[in-house]
Design a protein around this motif. Structure first.
Motif, PDB file in Angstrom:
ATOM      1  N   LYS A 104      29.167  61.475  91.078  1.00 58.87           N
ATOM      2  CA  LYS A 104      28.973  60.272  91.888  1.00 58.87           C
ATOM      3  C   LYS A 104      28.027  60.492  93.068  1.00 58.87           C
ATOM      4  CE  LYS A 104      33.502  58.408  90.660  1.00 58.87           C
ATOM      5  NZ  LYS A 104      34.798  57.893  91.160  1.00 58.87           N
ATOM      6  N   VAL A 105      27.038  61.357  92.881  1.00 65.42           N
ATOM      7  CA  VAL A 105      26.056  61.535  93.946  1.00 65.42           C
ATOM      8  C   VAL A 105      25.052  60.392  93.891  1.00 65.42           C
ATOM      9  CG1 VAL A 105      26.287  64.044  93.993  1.00 65.42           C
ATOM     10  CG2 VAL A 105      24.611  62.999  92.477  1.00 65.42           C
ATOM     11  N   ASN A 106      24.503  60.047  95.025  1.00 66.58           N
ATOM     12  CA  ASN A 106      23.503  58.983  95.094  1.00 66.58           C
ATOM     13  C   ASN A 106      22.091  59.511  95.267  1.00 66.58           C
ATOM     14  OD1 ASN A 106      25.389  56.886  94.864  1.00 66.58           O
ATOM     15  ND2 ASN A 106      25.854  56.980  97.050  1.00 66.58           N
ATOM     16  N   ILE A 107      21.973  60.814  95.553  1.00 62.85           N
ATOM     17  CA  ILE A 107      20.660  61.410  95.808  1.00 62.85           C
ATOM     18  C   ILE A 107      20.436  62.540  94.799  1.00 62.85           C
ATOM     19  CG2 ILE A 107      19.145  62.380  97.552  1.00 62.85           C
ATOM     20  CD1 ILE A 107      20.373  59.644  98.289  1.00 62.85           C
ATOM     21  N   ILE A 108      19.287  62.513  94.143  1.00 64.35           N
ATOM     22  CA  ILE A 108      18.946  63.541  93.153  1.00 64.35           C
ATOM     23  C   ILE A 108      17.568  64.100  93.493  1.00 64.35           C
ATOM     24  CG2 ILE A 108      18.570  64.056  90.724  1.00 64.35           C
ATOM     25  CD1 ILE A 108      20.366  61.669  90.071  1.00 64.35           C
ATOM     26  N   VAL A 109      17.496  65.404  93.646  1.00 60.28           N
ATOM     27  CA  VAL A 109      16.234  66.091  93.906  1.00 60.28           C
ATOM     28  C   VAL A 109      15.730  66.642  92.574  1.00 60.28           C
ATOM     29  CG1 VAL A 109      15.091  67.899  95.223  1.00 60.28           C
ATOM     30  CG2 VAL A 109      17.031  66.677  96.224  1.00 60.28           C
ATOM     31  N   LEU A 110      14.528  66.265  92.207  1.00 62.61           N
ATOM     32  CA  LEU A 110      13.995  66.604  90.886  1.00 62.61           C
ATOM     33  C   LEU A 110      12.741  67.456  91.025  1.00 62.61           C
ATOM     34  CD1 LEU A 110      14.007  66.321  87.826  1.00 62.61           C
ATOM     35  CD2 LEU A 110      12.875  64.100  88.072  1.00 62.61           C
ATOM     36  N   PHE A 111      12.838  68.721  90.592  1.00 63.79           N
ATOM     37  CA  PHE A 111      11.694  69.628  90.553  1.00 63.79           C
ATOM     38  C   PHE A 111      11.294  69.794  89.087  1.00 63.79           C
ATOM     39  CE2 PHE A 111      14.221  71.008  94.245  1.00 63.79           C
ATOM     40  CZ  PHE A 111      13.280  70.894  95.247  1.00 63.79           C
ATOM     41  N   ALA A 112      10.290  69.076  88.647  1.00 65.79           N
ATOM     42  CA  ALA A 112       9.899  69.142  87.238  1.00 65.79           C
ATOM     43  C   ALA A 112       8.483  68.621  87.081  1.00 65.79           C
ATOM     44  CB  ALA A 112      10.863  68.318  86.375  1.00 65.79           C
ATOM     45  N   PHE A 113       7.861  68.997  85.976  1.00 71.42           N
ATOM     46  CA  PHE A 113       6.569  68.443  85.629  1.00 71.42           C
ATOM     47  C   PHE A 113       6.764  67.085  84.959  1.00 71.42           C
ATOM     48  CE2 PHE A 113       5.338  72.938  86.021  1.00 71.42           C
ATOM     49  CZ  PHE A 113       4.281  72.788  86.890  1.00 71.42           C
ATOM     50  N   SER A 114       5.672  66.413  84.676  1.00 70.41           N
ATOM     51  CA  SER A 114       5.733  65.015  84.266  1.00 70.41           C
ATOM     52  C   SER A 114       6.517  64.796  82.967  1.00 70.41           C
ATOM     53  CB  SER A 114       4.318  64.458  84.128  1.00 70.41           C
ATOM     54  OG  SER A 114       3.562  65.255  83.231  1.00 70.41           O
ATOM     55  N   GLN A 115       6.319  65.657  81.955  1.00 67.89           N
ATOM     56  CA  GLN A 115       6.983  65.422  80.678  1.00 67.89           C
ATOM     57  C   GLN A 115       8.498  65.641  80.748  1.00 67.89           C
ATOM     58  OE1 GLN A 115       4.204  67.876  78.250  1.00 67.89           O
ATOM     59  NE2 GLN A 115       4.054  66.047  76.969  1.00 67.89           N
ATOM     60  N   PRO A 116       9.007  66.748  81.318  1.00 72.18           N
ATOM     61  CA  PRO A 116      10.461  66.853  81.475  1.00 72.18           C
ATOM     62  C   PRO A 116      11.041  65.752  82.348  1.00 72.18           C
ATOM     63  CG  PRO A 116       9.424  69.002  81.743  1.00 72.18           C
ATOM     64  CD  PRO A 116       8.324  67.986  81.722  1.00 72.18           C
ATOM     65  N   ALA A 117      10.320  65.380  83.406  1.00 71.24           N
ATOM     66  CA  ALA A 117      10.799  64.293  84.258  1.00 71.24           C
ATOM     67  C   ALA A 117      10.862  62.982  83.473  1.00 71.24           C
ATOM     68  CB  ALA A 117       9.891  64.145  85.471  1.00 71.24           C
ATOM     69  N   GLN A 118       9.864  62.745  82.643  1.00 72.43           N
ATOM     70  CA  GLN A 118       9.865  61.545  81.820  1.00 72.43           C
ATOM     71  C   GLN A 118      11.086  61.506  80.896  1.00 72.43           C
ATOM     72  OE1 GLN A 118       6.867  61.517  78.823  1.00 72.43           O
ATOM     73  NE2 GLN A 118       7.060  59.321  78.392  1.00 72.43           N
ATOM     74  N   TRP A 166      15.766  59.082  94.059  1.00 72.48           N
ATOM     75  CA  TRP A 166      15.164  60.245  93.413  1.00 72.48           C
ATOM     76  C   TRP A 166      14.145  60.858  94.379  1.00 72.48           C
ATOM     77  CZ3 TRP A 166      16.696  61.673  88.422  1.00 72.48           C
ATOM     78  CH2 TRP A 166      17.503  60.754  87.750  1.00 72.48           C
ATOM     79  N   ILE A 167      14.342  62.120  94.705  1.00 62.50           N
ATOM     80  CA  ILE A 167      13.401  62.848  95.559  1.00 62.50           C
ATOM     81  C   ILE A 167      12.509  63.671  94.645  1.00 62.50           C
ATOM     82  CG2 ILE A 167      13.138  64.397  97.512  1.00 62.50           C
ATOM     83  CD1 ILE A 167      14.664  61.877  98.191  1.00 62.50           C
ATOM     84  N   GLY A 168      11.236  63.336  94.594  1.00 61.72           N
ATOM     85  CA  GLY A 168      10.327  63.995  93.670  1.00 61.72           C
ATOM     86  C   GLY A 168       9.282  64.837  94.367  1.00 61.72           C
ATOM     87  N   THR A 169       8.440  65.465  93.575  1.00 61.76           N
ATOM     88  CA  THR A 169       7.342  66.297  94.073  1.00 61.76           C
ATOM     89  C   THR A 169       6.059  65.883  93.361  1.00 61.76           C
ATOM     90  OG1 THR A 169       7.637  68.031  92.405  1.00 61.76           O
ATOM     91  CG2 THR A 169       8.963  68.201  94.423  1.00 61.76           C
ATOM     92  N   GLU A 170       4.952  66.452  93.825  1.00 61.10           N
ATOM     93  CA  GLU A 170       3.671  66.073  93.236  1.00 61.10           C
ATOM     94  C   GLU A 170       3.576  66.433  91.764  1.00 61.10           C
ATOM     95  OE1 GLU A 170       3.582  70.199  94.314  1.00 61.10           O
ATOM     96  OE2 GLU A 170       3.897  68.466  95.609  1.00 61.10           O
ATOM     97  N   ALA A 171       4.470  67.299  91.270  1.00 56.21           N
ATOM     98  CA  ALA A 171       4.420  67.704  89.869  1.00 56.21           C
ATOM     99  C   ALA A 171       4.638  66.523  88.928  1.00 56.21           C
ATOM    100  CB  ALA A 171       5.470  68.792  89.601  1.00 56.21           C
ATOM    101  N   TRP A 172       5.367  65.484  89.362  1.00 58.11           N
ATOM    102  CA  TRP A 172       5.571  64.298  88.512  1.00 58.11           C
ATOM    103  C   TRP A 172       5.435  62.984  89.260  1.00 58.11           C
ATOM    104  CZ3 TRP A 172       9.478  60.730  89.472  1.00 58.11           C
ATOM    105  CH2 TRP A 172      10.492  61.122  90.353  1.00 58.11           C
TER     106      TRP A 172
END
Length: 826
Positions: free
Chosen positions: A264-278, A294-300
């Protein structure tokens, strides 16, 4: 904003028929010094595990971003060659190859770069100082997975390698990778920015997901470490498979979504490239995951692949950091002109030179898909931040080559330069061979179904955010909450809840405990001589508690004691004035005065229970009560025996009564007192009451009370008076008198009954009370006993003396001394 010329070029390119071009031929250019390039032109290398022979690996799809990055290198080289400032008189060349985002594919061009110049072989030597490889430096690759593989090979030759995207902190180890550089910050800087963002919004209950590659695992590991140091609790750690063709990948993605729902978390930090993120975002939409941040990075974050997912707006709010990298001036027009040129046969004919015997064309076509790409296909990524990073990488190598050649303002000598000499210039990077350009905070803004990357903050030395520009997915568009814990206030300790050790509730320290340090896992109990209120950080010295002389309850008891003493003195005075009258003589004469004096002392003994107790006072309390009461009861014993002998043994009465009347009765009183004195000695021997300090019963004070050390001694001391009272009761309980005479036995009966009733209640309270009320109970018992005896035995007689003197006659009190026996019926 695109210049008019670029618009014209775009219009021309869009109108042109999609026919094959010679763009792939532009990926190689001769020169005095060659720069190698590693770029992800293609994607989807297929199932590499199914290879049974070491054949060439071909990518099935084109990556627009990788192609634009490669064109960014071509643009930078052409720009340097046309400028008279950096490398005048020297021509840079380039050799660009596809990595297909696979380490296995990236190894082939890397080995080619290591071949001796003019050949396709790598000489095996002990010393490579004079070795001249094919390239002077290498630009790329874009990912950390590839960088870790290629940097080892190139580092053994000290060939400078400048990556435009590999951010893993492992690559910051200059001992393992001495010639590796990058024009992007390391993951540590990115993670610090993410943690500051979470702290800014008070989000301390988050989930962390990374792609199952070097970038995802490395960044996630750093995040877990930094988050823990900033009081952020990570609810779960997930990895997205990079091989999405694996049958187990779908189950792994579904398990990750279920974990998000469970925590039940509301915040997700995602470290991934575009295809896994997709893949993850598609599954979250399909499985109906509620809207999150969703907290993302330039990778996706800036990739058009996740952004093109159907119904992507339903995932919630997307925030993230991208590197500060402005557009490269002139690049967009350069690309538009290039796409126009590669459609012209004359231009293509000039760019296609026959390959020599040692040409690397044996590695097959560099980018088959590139010849069927139009400007329309790549226009969306023309302003990608990676172009600036590639441009900076090429210029940093050119600057190092400038210093290695010792160029003058007008010309550079065309001297042989070994790669290690260029690497020795240290380029222009920090100690970890990185460049910290800072980050820009991006928000996915949707307007009429169109996605806009809206800057809402930046991170350099510190984080600044314009929160008013962020429209969250919540109903009121305010930031959602995601807290596993609150920042505890002073006097609160962290109580772990659930399975997450960093997730806790703030719990107040209870009374008499305190929180010694902020990070203490529990409260510490105060020493016995100290106390603390609830939610305290320190302890206070306890005060002492006992029955004080000046407190209202004690003063009320003293008034009651004064009443009892006054009644005793008044009764004694009346008895003394009427000592020779029948009433006083029937009551015991001078023995009644002794009994009233004992009751006076009994009342005054209440003073022993007020004030600070000590061992001597505690011992005196019980003995004073027992001895004073015994002085009264001993006179009752004499009188009870008189009545019993006159009633039950009339024939023997004349002989026996002389032992319980007149002066001989005093011997019996003295015997009773002597016996009680012996019991007092046993009481002192067995264990008298003692003063103790009780730190448990009261929360803030040390209770000073008298504790009963030996209940056997207590029972022996008071049991004797009980036996005397019982004997008096048995002697007088059934005695009847003739009408018109006074029943002396009735007063003794009621006096002893009141004593027993009082003691029944006293024992029940005294055995359980451990507060100041214990002393109050003892005082109440003393006064109740004294007033009970006065009220049942002496006050009625005082009433006769004062208000009924006509009854004070021999006839009225004759049966109190000698009861007439019943006549035998014959």
């Amino acid at each position: 904003i695109m210049v008019p010329e670029l618009l014209l070029c775009l219009s021309f390119a869009y109108a042109a028929a999609p026919k094959p071009t010679c763009l792939s031929a532009q990926l190689q250019k001769p020169g005095d010094y060659i720069l190698g390039g590693l770029f992800p032109f293609g994607m989807d290398a297929g199932d590499l595990a199914a290879r049974s022979e070491p054949t060439a690996v071909l990518c099935e799809r084109l990556s627009a971003e990788g192609l634009i990055w490669a064109l960014g290198m071509k643009f930078a080289v052409d720009q340097i060659n046309s400028s008279p400032e950096l490398l005048p008189g020297v021509a840079l060349g380039y050799d660009l190859w596809d990595t297909c985002s696979e380490p296995l594919v990236a190894l082939q061009p890397t080995l080619l770069f290591l071949t001796q110049n003019g050949t396709t072989g790598i000489g095996v030597r002990c010393n490579y100082s004079d070795y001249q490889p094919r390239v002077t430096a290498v630009i790329g690759p874009h990912s950390s997975d590839l960088g870790l593989v290629t940097a080892k090979l190139l580092g053994s030759f000290l060939i400078p390698q400048v990556s435009y995207g590999a951010s893993s902190e492992r690559l910051s180890n200059t001992e393992s990778f001495p010639s590796f550089y990058r024009t992007v910050p390391g993951d540590k800087s990115l993670v610090e920015a993410v943690v500051l963002l979470l702290n800014e919004f008070g989000w301390n209950w988050v989930g962390s997901i990374g792609s199952d590659d070097e970038y995802g695992r490395g960044a996630q590991g750093l995040f877990l470490s930094v988050a823990g140091n900033h009081s952020i609790c990570v609810a779960f750690e997930g990895l997205i498979p990079t091989d999405l063709a694996d049958p187990r990948a779908q189950n792994q993605l579904e398990d990750t979504i279920q974990t998000i729902n469970k925590t039940k978390v509301n915040i997700i930090v995602l470290f991934a490239f575009s295809q896994p993120a997709q893949a993850l975002l598609e599954h979250s939409i399909r499985m109906g995951l509620s809207e999150k941040v969703w907290i993302g990075t330039e990778a996706w974050l800036l990739s058009d692949i996740p952004a093109s997912i159907p119904n992507i707006q339903s995932i919630g709010t997307v925030l993230g950091f991208v590197m500060k990298a402005g557009a490269v001036p002139g690049f967009q027009k350069y690309v538009a002109d290039l796409f126009t040129s590669v459609q012209q046969d004359e231009f293509c004919q000039e760019s296609r030179d026959p390959s020599g015997p040692g040409s690397p064309e044996r590695l097959h076509t560099r980018c088959k898909q590139c010849d069927r790409v139009s400007l329309r296909d790549v226009s969306a990524v023309l302003s990608h931040w990676g172009v600036r990073a590639v441009h900076s990488a090429v210029h940093s190598v050119a600057a190092a080559l400038h210093r290695a050649l010792g160029c003058a303002r007008t010309a550079c000598p065309r001297a042989p330069v070994r790669p290690w000499q260029v690497s020795g210039q240290r380029l222009r990077f920090d100690q970890s061979h990185s460049i910290n350009t800072g980050y820009e905070l991006i928000f996915w803004s949707w307007k009429n179904g169109t996605l806009t990357y809206q800057p809402v903050g930046d991170y350099g030395d510190s984080l600044s955010i314009n929160k008013s520009w962020i429209q969250f997915h919540t109903t009121d568009q305010k930031e959602p909450t995601s807290e596993c814990f609150s920042h505890c206030e002073p006097g609160q300790f962290r109580q772990i809840k659930g399975s997450q050790l960093c997730c806790y509730d703030c719990t107040d320290c209870p009374e008499n405990t305190f929180l010694s340090t902020e990070d203490s896992p529990s409260c510490t109990r105060c020493p016995q001589h100290q106390w603390a209120p609830a939610r305290s950080t320190l302890c206070h010295d306890r005060g002492q508690r006992y029955l004080f002389w000046d407190e209202p309850l004690a003063m009320a008891l003293l008034l009651l004691m004064a009443l009892s003493a006054a009644l005793s003195c008044t009764a004694a005075g009346l008895f003394y004035q009427n000592l020779g009258t029948p009433l006083v003589q029937a009551s015991g004469g001078k023995r009644s005065l002794f009994a009233l004096f004992s009751l006076l002392l009994l009342s005054l003994s209440c003073c022993l229970y007020i004030g600070k107790p000590n061992n001597s006072v505690c011992a005196m309390q019980q003995m004073a009560y027992a001895l004073c009461l015994n002085g009264c009861f001993s006179t009752f014993v004499v009188k009870s025996l008189e009545i019993a002998l006159g009633r039950e043994s009339p024939r023997c009465a004349p002989t026996l009564l002389r032992w319980v009347t007149r002066s001989r009765a005093w011997l019996l009183v003295a015997l009773c007192l002597l016996t009680q004195g012996l019991f007092c000695c046993f009481y002192l021997r067995l264990g008298p009451d003692c003063s103790v300090s009780d730190s448990v019963s009261l929360p803030r004070e040390v209770l000073r009370v008298c504790r009963t050390r030996s209940w056997a001694a207590f029972a022996l001391l008071h049991g004797y008076n009980g036996c005397l009272a019982l004997g008096c009761l048995l002697c007088t309980f059934m005695v009847q008198t003739a009408g018109g005479t006074y029943n002396m036995a009735r007063g003794i009966t009621f006096a002893t009954l009141s004593y027993f009733i009082i003691w029944i209640f006293f024992i029940a309270f005294f055995a359980t009370l451990k507060t100041v009320l214990r002393a109050v109970t003892q005082i109440g018992t003393v006064l109740a006993t004294s007033l009970g005896i006065l009220g049942t035995y002496y006050i009625p007689k005082c009433y006769i003396l004062l208000f009924k003197p006509d009854l004070n006659t021999v006839d009225y009190f004759q049966n109190s001394i000698e009861e007439q026996p019943e006549q035998d019926s014959q």
